[in-house]
Scaffold this motif. Sequence first.
Motif, PDB file in Angstrom:
ATOM      1  N   HIS A 181       0.805  -1.164  -0.075  1.00 36.84           N
ATOM      2  CA  HIS A 181      -0.101  -0.210   0.136  1.00 36.84           C
ATOM      3  C   HIS A 181       1.003   1.087  -0.068  1.00 36.84           C
ATOM      4  CE1 HIS A 181      -3.486  -2.467   1.746  1.00 36.84           C
ATOM      5  NE2 HIS A 181      -2.387  -3.059   2.043  1.00 36.84           N
ATOM      6  N   PRO A 182       1.571   1.553  -1.190  1.00 30.95           N
ATOM      7  CA  PRO A 182       2.728   2.507  -1.132  1.00 30.95           C
ATOM      8  C   PRO A 182       2.296   4.054  -1.075  1.00 30.95           C
ATOM      9  CG  PRO A 182       2.699   1.431  -3.110  1.00 30.95           C
ATOM     10  CD  PRO A 182       1.492   1.009  -2.445  1.00 30.95           C
ATOM     11  N   VAL A 183       1.010   4.355  -1.536  1.00 33.91           N
ATOM     12  CA  VAL A 183       0.303   5.511  -2.000  1.00 33.91           C
ATOM     13  C   VAL A 183      -0.186   6.118  -0.551  1.00 33.91           C
ATOM     14  CG1 VAL A 183      -0.946   6.984  -3.581  1.00 33.91           C
ATOM     15  CG2 VAL A 183       0.389   5.161  -4.521  1.00 33.91           C
ATOM     16  N   PHE A 184       0.603   6.870  -0.002  1.00 39.47           N
ATOM     17  CA  PHE A 184      -0.361   7.551   1.357  1.00 39.47           C
ATOM     18  C   PHE A 184       0.308   8.853   1.599  1.00 39.47           C
ATOM     19  CE2 PHE A 184       2.908   4.345   2.916  1.00 39.47           C
ATOM     20  CZ  PHE A 184       3.679   5.323   3.812  1.00 39.47           C
TER      21      PHE A 184
ATOM     22  N   GLN B  65      -6.307  11.857   5.484  1.00 44.28           N
ATOM     23  CA  GLN B  65      -5.001  12.976   5.016  1.00 44.28           C
ATOM     24  C   GLN B  65      -4.820  12.796   3.682  1.00 44.28           C
ATOM     25  OE1 GLN B  65      -2.084  10.237   7.241  1.00 44.28           O
ATOM     26  NE2 GLN B  65      -2.339  11.244   9.071  1.00 44.28           N
ATOM     27  N   LEU B  66      -5.245  11.737   2.921  1.00 46.62           N
ATOM     28  CA  LEU B  66      -4.870  11.609   1.530  1.00 46.62           C
ATOM     29  C   LEU B  66      -5.980  12.605   0.661  1.00 46.62           C
ATOM     30  CD1 LEU B  66      -3.946   8.602  -0.832  1.00 46.62           C
ATOM     31  CD2 LEU B  66      -6.294   9.759  -1.204  1.00 46.62           C
ATOM     32  N   ARG B  67      -7.253  12.457   1.249  1.00 48.64           N
ATOM     33  CA  ARG B  67      -8.274  13.274   0.496  1.00 48.64           C
ATOM     34  C   ARG B  67      -7.807  14.813   0.458  1.00 48.64           C
ATOM     35  NH1 ARG B  67     -13.865  10.776   2.424  1.00 48.64           N
ATOM     36  NH2 ARG B  67     -13.938   8.812   1.262  1.00 48.64           N
ATOM     37  N   LYS B  68      -7.054  15.095   1.446  1.00 42.17           N
ATOM     38  CA  LYS B  68      -6.739  16.594   1.592  1.00 42.17           C
ATOM     39  C   LYS B  68      -5.808  17.241   0.681  1.00 42.17           C
ATOM     40  CE  LYS B  68      -6.146  16.436   6.306  1.00 42.17           C
ATOM     41  NZ  LYS B  68      -5.816  16.807   7.656  1.00 42.17           N
ATOM     42  N   ILE B  69      -5.039  16.085   0.297  1.00 43.86           N
ATOM     43  CA  ILE B  69      -3.850  16.773  -0.540  1.00 43.86           C
ATOM     44  C   ILE B  69      -4.033  16.262  -2.086  1.00 43.86           C
ATOM     45  CG2 ILE B  69      -2.188  16.579   1.137  1.00 43.86           C
ATOM     46  CD1 ILE B  69      -1.060  13.895  -0.053  1.00 43.86           C
ATOM     47  N   SER B  70      -3.472  17.191  -2.898  1.00 44.41           N
ATOM     48  CA  SER B  70      -3.588  17.137  -4.529  1.00 44.41           C
ATOM     49  C   SER B  70      -2.975  15.818  -5.051  1.00 44.41           C
ATOM     50  CB  SER B  70      -2.865  18.353  -5.041  1.00 44.41           C
ATOM     51  OG  SER B  70      -1.585  18.288  -4.898  1.00 44.41           O
TER      52      SER B  70
ATOM     53  N   GLY C 230      -8.410   6.389  -0.742  1.00 40.91           N
ATOM     54  CA  GLY C 230      -9.125   7.240  -1.104  1.00 40.91           C
ATOM     55  C   GLY C 230     -10.579   7.152  -0.773  1.00 40.91           C
ATOM     56  N   LEU C 231     -11.162   6.044  -1.345  1.00 43.73           N
ATOM     57  CA  LEU C 231     -12.613   5.493  -0.910  1.00 43.73           C
ATOM     58  C   LEU C 231     -13.540   6.515  -1.418  1.00 43.73           C
ATOM     59  CD1 LEU C 231     -12.210   4.048   2.669  1.00 43.73           C
ATOM     60  CD2 LEU C 231     -11.613   3.096   0.593  1.00 43.73           C
ATOM     61  N   SER C 232     -13.149   7.315  -2.514  1.00 45.61           N
ATOM     62  CA  SER C 232     -14.169   7.933  -3.276  1.00 45.61           C
ATOM     63  C   SER C 232     -13.799   7.705  -4.747  1.00 45.61           C
ATOM     64  CB  SER C 232     -14.240   9.540  -3.144  1.00 45.61           C
ATOM     65  OG  SER C 232     -12.931  10.042  -3.408  1.00 45.61           O
ATOM     66  N   LEU C 233     -14.742   7.837  -5.594  1.00 45.42           N
ATOM     67  CA  LEU C 233     -14.086   7.589  -7.096  1.00 45.42           C
ATOM     68  C   LEU C 233     -12.911   8.667  -7.420  1.00 45.42           C
ATOM     69  CD1 LEU C 233     -14.344   6.517  -9.910  1.00 45.42           C
ATOM     70  CD2 LEU C 233     -15.936   8.221 -10.397  1.00 45.42           C
ATOM     71  N   ASN C 234     -12.971   9.823  -7.063  1.00 48.81           N
ATOM     72  CA  ASN C 234     -11.965  10.816  -7.437  1.00 48.81           C
ATOM     73  C   ASN C 234     -10.786  10.410  -6.653  1.00 48.81           C
ATOM     74  OD1 ASN C 234     -13.430  12.247  -9.245  1.00 48.81           O
ATOM     75  ND2 ASN C 234     -13.905  13.880  -7.872  1.00 48.81           N
ATOM     76  N   ASP C 235     -10.817  10.199  -5.470  1.00 46.45           N
ATOM     77  CA  ASP C 235      -9.781   9.783  -4.458  1.00 46.45           C
ATOM     78  C   ASP C 235      -8.805   8.549  -5.020  1.00 46.45           C
ATOM     79  OD1 ASP C 235      -9.230  12.559  -2.964  1.00 46.45           O
ATOM     80  OD2 ASP C 235     -11.086  11.873  -2.290  1.00 46.45           O
ATOM     81  N   GLU C 236      -9.700   7.593  -5.169  1.00 46.51           N
ATOM     82  CA  GLU C 236      -9.242   6.318  -5.977  1.00 46.51           C
ATOM     83  C   GLU C 236      -8.278   6.634  -7.298  1.00 46.51           C
ATOM     84  OE1 GLU C 236      -9.186   3.030  -4.307  1.00 46.51           O
ATOM     85  OE2 GLU C 236      -9.338   4.491  -2.513  1.00 46.51           O
TER      86      GLU C 236
ATOM     87  N   LEU D 222      -4.512   5.895  -8.120  1.00 47.73           N
ATOM     88  CA  LEU D 222      -4.264   4.979  -9.342  1.00 47.73           C
ATOM     89  C   LEU D 222      -3.498   5.848 -10.251  1.00 47.73           C
ATOM     90  CD1 LEU D 222      -7.319   3.020  -9.588  1.00 47.73           C
ATOM     91  CD2 LEU D 222      -5.180   2.027  -8.650  1.00 47.73           C
ATOM     92  N   ARG D 223      -3.460   6.815 -10.323  1.00 46.68           N
ATOM     93  CA  ARG D 223      -2.899   7.824 -11.192  1.00 46.68           C
ATOM     94  C   ARG D 223      -1.375   8.122 -10.600  1.00 46.68           C
ATOM     95  NH1 ARG D 223      -7.724  10.927 -12.395  1.00 46.68           N
ATOM     96  NH2 ARG D 223      -7.245  12.247 -10.825  1.00 46.68           N
ATOM     97  N   VAL D 224      -1.605   8.357  -9.361  1.00 47.87           N
ATOM     98  CA  VAL D 224       0.102   8.357  -8.690  1.00 47.87           C
ATOM     99  C   VAL D 224       0.648   7.121  -8.861  1.00 47.87           C
ATOM    100  CG1 VAL D 224       1.129   8.485  -6.442  1.00 47.87           C
ATOM    101  CG2 VAL D 224      -0.657  10.249  -7.244  1.00 47.87           C
TER     102      VAL D 224
END
Lengths: 400, 400
Positions: A67-70, A103-108, A138-144, A148-150
């Motif tokens: 789970h490397p993207v945090f 935390q993840l939802r807060k950042i670009s 992310g747990l929302s479409l946009n944040d997931e 995945l783009r990251v």
Amino acid sequence: MRRIFTNIGSLLSWSEKTQSMEYSKPDRLIVDKERISAIDQQAEKPDEIIDCQGALMTPALIDAHTHPVFAECRQNEFEMRIAGKSYLDIAAAGGGIKNSVRQLRKISEDELFDRSLPRARNFLTTGTATIEAKSGYGLSLNDELKSLRVIRRLNEALPLQLIPTFLGAHEIPDEYQNRRNEYISLLVDEMIPQVAASGLAEYCDVFADKGVFTRDEAELIFRGALENGLKLRVHADEFENLGVTELAAKMGAASADHLLVISEDGISAMKNSGTVAVLLPGTTFFLGKQDYAPARRIWDAGVTTALASDFNPGSSMTQNLQMIMTLACTQMKLSPLEAWQAVTINAARSLQREKIIGSLEIGKNADIALWDVSDYRIVPYWFGKNHLHALWINGSKVIC
Amino acid sequence: MRRIFTNIGSLLSWSEKTQSMEYSKPDRLIVDKERISAIDQQAEKPDEIIDCQGALMTPALIDAHTHPVFAECRQNEFEMRIAGKSYLDIAAAGGGIKNSVRQLRKISEDELFDRSLPRARNFLTTGTATIEAKSGYGLSLNDELKSLRVIRRLNEALPLQLIPTFLGAHEIPDEYQNRRNEYISLLVDEMIPQVAASGLAEYCDVFADKGVFTRDEAELIFRGALENGLKLRVHADEFENLGVTELAAKMGAASADHLLVISEDGISAMKNSGTVAVLLPGTTFFLGKQDYAPARRIWDAGVTTALASDFNPGSSMTQNLQMIMTLACTQMKLSPLEAWQAVTINAARSLQREKIIGSLEIGKNADIALWDVSDYRIVPYWFGKNHLHALWINGSKVIC
């Protein structure tokens, strides 16, 4: 571009011919461009000759569950757990997976990429060339999709190979706490189709366990994933046996991971389906628990068994597969040879890439690790030391 | 030579004034020659300005229990143990301490030095500046003196500081198997006086436990050591409680080490005598055991508690005190702050050097570690990664 590796001390790799790990001493290994083209044959006109100085050569390591993207480390929760706080105490103080989600939802996306990049690079330093990389904070479409783009951008930015998994079913997000069916619908009807259409994920994973997703919810999500062309992996049997491993095997999952409380039926189901067991001793260790997954039983039953780091900020803050091998040997009683097999060819099998990585055989990717040891057993034996001497991925030397 | 360390992110160190670990943010730290001369004051005419780039600064680490002088690794026994072989099986196959004794006796002092040098150097790479170093694989006067001379030569050859301990009482050698009293006499009447006269050892240690030396034998050896001016350390309460910790405390031992099965009386005795507990979680981990020393009980009773690696080829093949901190936190439930105290000031106390090393205070040796982390808790939390950024010993930067 032709590279010839000479003065190899010894070579440890799975052999397709003998169907076993082989420990040999070839005079040379020849790489043409990105692939291994010959072993132990003469070769003309090399562009580069690499003197291995008697080092041990193995396939580069493969980490089949990360789970490397945090956004941030969670050392505060580590301290609370040591002080005796329970999972519920930590959750009440804002901790757990949901902490990483906030935390993840807060950042670009750019900020998430910048923070994830040095961590992803760090896998290379201990010999890992390929990782399975999950979204799921992310747990929302946009944040997931952002996560995945990251993962895709990390794959482009680094020699590290990242294989992406959509883990929207990592936890029920706060805003759906009393509407879990709506979140399942969101996953199945919107997120999975859009993730699949984006081409950003190869696998779909579900954390199906006590307090997370039920067996029936997992089945709905898996069905949606399969219908959209995603392949399956699963977090199963970590805390309570809900029959999820059997379900995953029946549905053709590539892997079932964790498996601390797997049943004999679960083991049989995996054996029959060819689902690979991915065991994560770093998590048991990090959480200070004593009962590891029954690796010996699973292995001896004939289930293909891989080892992975489970790298994540809450329950396994390590990226070092050398350390995971030591844990597997000392705590799970896998032999050093089995541990090596589990982080090379068996990890490749769990990612359905055993035709191209996981062993040093002709035609495979030149993902090659050299180690500063005279004997492969020394890597798990001498722990807390980075034994990596050098690493090549797709025939190119990796500079960290 | 004056060095000024600037741009310190944070500084973690024991404070003599507050009698606690302090986490501060000084503007600068000034080193004159080999000692810390000022903290947070202006200083004129530096010869060198070191930009710490916001790194965490701590005292260099101190490893209070190691066996670094041996001939060969014993990965074969590691593999046998994983396969379920017992201590007796391994001994019958020529393994155990006696295996290292046979190997060490076969090689010359120069050869032993050459083999030990890279291993000793490796301590530096993870932030350790000082180690206690035991003999004990010789078990004859000549082979013990050979080992102690190698320890002295390592101390001269490397910036690593080695504090030598005579451990002739590590095991009864084969040639005395049926004449143990004669070996005790040899130890007390010949080896201890000659070792003491040589000036090659500061401490005398005894492995007093089931199957090794008895409590009464340990008392005879300790008495001989004290009469010859050697100070005491002891391997106690690892397998069976023989009352050795109480004995060592009564005789004023600097440390009692292992302590897996220590009694409440043992804890009280240490508290009253000031004997330091040196706990070795790497050994419990490496041997695949589940019951660690009761660190929480020992610490909470007010016994000064250090952590060490027990680096040795048979039962703890690690030199990495960052990893030992992780083990202490996850398996023994010491807090990250306690773990840092245990590998710095408390380790110094166990070596009776707390006046000169173990904290960053004015007048102390400039043994300084910089770490690539923003928070001291990240070092034990993020395991399998070497967080060391740079190391100074006696004011000089160490290049590994």
